[in-house]
Enzyme design. Sequence first.
Site, PDB file in Angstrom:
ATOM      1  N   ASP A   1      43.961  -7.969  11.031  1.00  0.00           N
ATOM      2  CA  ASP A   1      43.176  -6.786  10.674  1.00  0.00           C
ATOM      3  C   ASP A   1      43.756  -6.098   9.449  1.00  0.00           C
ATOM      4  O   ASP A   1      43.008  -5.640   8.569  1.00  0.00           O
ATOM      5  CB  ASP A   1      43.147  -5.806  11.848  1.00  0.00           C
ATOM      6  CG  ASP A   1      42.384  -6.358  13.032  1.00  0.00           C
ATOM      7  OD1 ASP A   1      41.169  -6.162  13.099  1.00  0.00           O
ATOM      8  OD2 ASP A   1      43.019  -6.997  13.890  1.00  0.00           O
ATOM      9  N   GLU A   2      45.070  -6.015   9.393  1.00  0.00           N
ATOM     10  CA  GLU A   2      45.723  -5.368   8.250  1.00  0.00           C
ATOM     11  C   GLU A   2      45.365  -6.087   6.951  1.00  0.00           C
ATOM     12  O   GLU A   2      45.048  -5.455   5.934  1.00  0.00           O
ATOM     13  CB  GLU A   2      47.235  -5.364   8.463  1.00  0.00           C
ATOM     14  CG  GLU A   2      48.004  -4.557   7.438  1.00  0.00           C
ATOM     15  CD  GLU A   2      49.495  -4.488   7.755  1.00  0.00           C
ATOM     16  OE1 GLU A   2      50.232  -3.913   6.938  1.00  0.00           O
ATOM     17  OE2 GLU A   2      49.915  -5.010   8.809  1.00  0.00           O
ATOM     18  N   GLY A   3      45.398  -7.415   6.988  1.00  0.00           N
ATOM     19  CA  GLY A   3      45.081  -8.176   5.790  1.00  0.00           C
ATOM     20  C   GLY A   3      43.626  -8.048   5.379  1.00  0.00           C
ATOM     21  O   GLY A   3      43.313  -7.833   4.206  1.00  0.00           O
TER      22      GLY A   3
END
Length: 535
Positions: free
Chosen positions: A274-276
């Site tokens: 999700d962060e990426g």
Amino acid sequence: MTTTDVRKRKLATDEKPSQGNRRKGSGSVNGSGGGSRGPSGLKISFLCLIVSVVLLLFVFGVYHLYFCHKEPPKVVLTKPSDFPTVTVPFSHIEPHLPHQPVVPRSTITKPKRKTKTQTQTESADDAGFISENASPYLARLASKFGYSKVQYAAIIDAGSTGSRVLAYKFNRSFIDNKLVLYEELFKERKPGLSSFADKPAEGAHSIKLLLDEARAFIPKEHWSSTPLVLKATAGLRLLPQSKAENILNAVRDLFAKSEFSVEMDAVEIMDGTDEGIFSWFTVNFLLGRLSKTNQAAALDLGGGSTQVTFSPTDPEQVPVYDKYMHEVVTSSKKINVFTHSYLGLGLMAARHAVFTHGHKKEDTLLESVCVNPIIANRTWTYGNVQYKVSGRDNTKSSAAEQPIVDFEACLELVKSKVMPLVKPKPFTLKQHAVAAFSYYFERAIESGLVDPLAGGETTVEAYRKKAQEICAIPNDEQPFMCFDLTFISTLLREGFGLNDGKKIKLYKKIDGHEISWALGCAYNVLTSDEKFSNS
């Protein structure tokens, strides 16, 4: 919360609009056969025009609300092939600053004056982005006539080295349901939550101070309708689960009393995928590339991990990355995106691995070949442990006129720590324009690699040369810069397979907006939750 639940998201956006030119015209009056229109006639014509616009807005708005408004498609996680697919519809979002749309630099008809550095760093990669939607003009007009409402979102990024609050003010048009970004708050506090592993209450207090900043930015009457979210990244991922959960529970108690809108999963450790994807979304959204075929690769270097996200240009490359691929479905097409969070390859985690090399696990007095011999017992804290770091004497230093780092020895040590962790290796990253931020940007600025005001562009080779230059200087004010630049150049070159001449575009902000996964997260919350999207 399962990974599947985390990835049930909906990021919605259209590309940002170009400013259309308003053509000015002048009419002539034919003196023979008729007189010119008088002032009263002009007033009547203007009033008729205003009434017509109001009626059109009313009719279009009612039609849209009662006949055209459909619930956004749900996000599902499926496995149609050998790799998971995350369906992320991009529609219904437009950002812009107060009184002026936020659009890609290349789409602005009358661009702002640029510095020489900015002009030199722009290339063909940034050219040719023509927006297909001019709705911010309609959105602003609708706002004046009461056809839109204000919405806020408060996102807290609990990183490994610090926590940041990013609060956003949006305007949602009742006519086309688009979100328009008007203002943004960014505040940061250090250290990160992981530093409070044994003092969860103090960790929650550090978040309270950031929450107070959001309270001051968001009017009180909007608190109950404003989503409040905290996502922790690599710092808490590296802690023992029980300690990380104690900190998160303390923050949950704080949020429960905040008067903001807080969901069950509002406070959690963020999945690296999700962060990426959120970071990739933010970068390409602000650059105007989401609907194009040449999206930029997003490189985010944090303290505990680094994220690499890009869309392979050749369909045959997709199966090569197997489980690291995710299918992003936009309003116009599907985009296969590679993303991976390399835990342990954040800047601070890499420092720890190199500085402790050759020492016992319990040692706190460290000597490193990557630190200049003039540095003695410099305090450095990592993972709630305080170390005293010194440089190690070497034969090259004794032969030189002034103490230096044995660069080749340091480089080989860094390679030995980096290469085993780069799995999978993003070997087709080199085919993409690269947008790098976080520590990539900060260390380039602090070392003088790029202009501190203009930012700009550098190369992999320039990082390596600057590392050699810094390592040959006994710099007491930046004791670990030699290592930091050596690590970054190694990560880019040997780790990610970028050649020396590869251009790295460095960003902290684009069009005044912080480069952060928080922007993508805010859009996700406001467009995927019916409580906000249909209210």
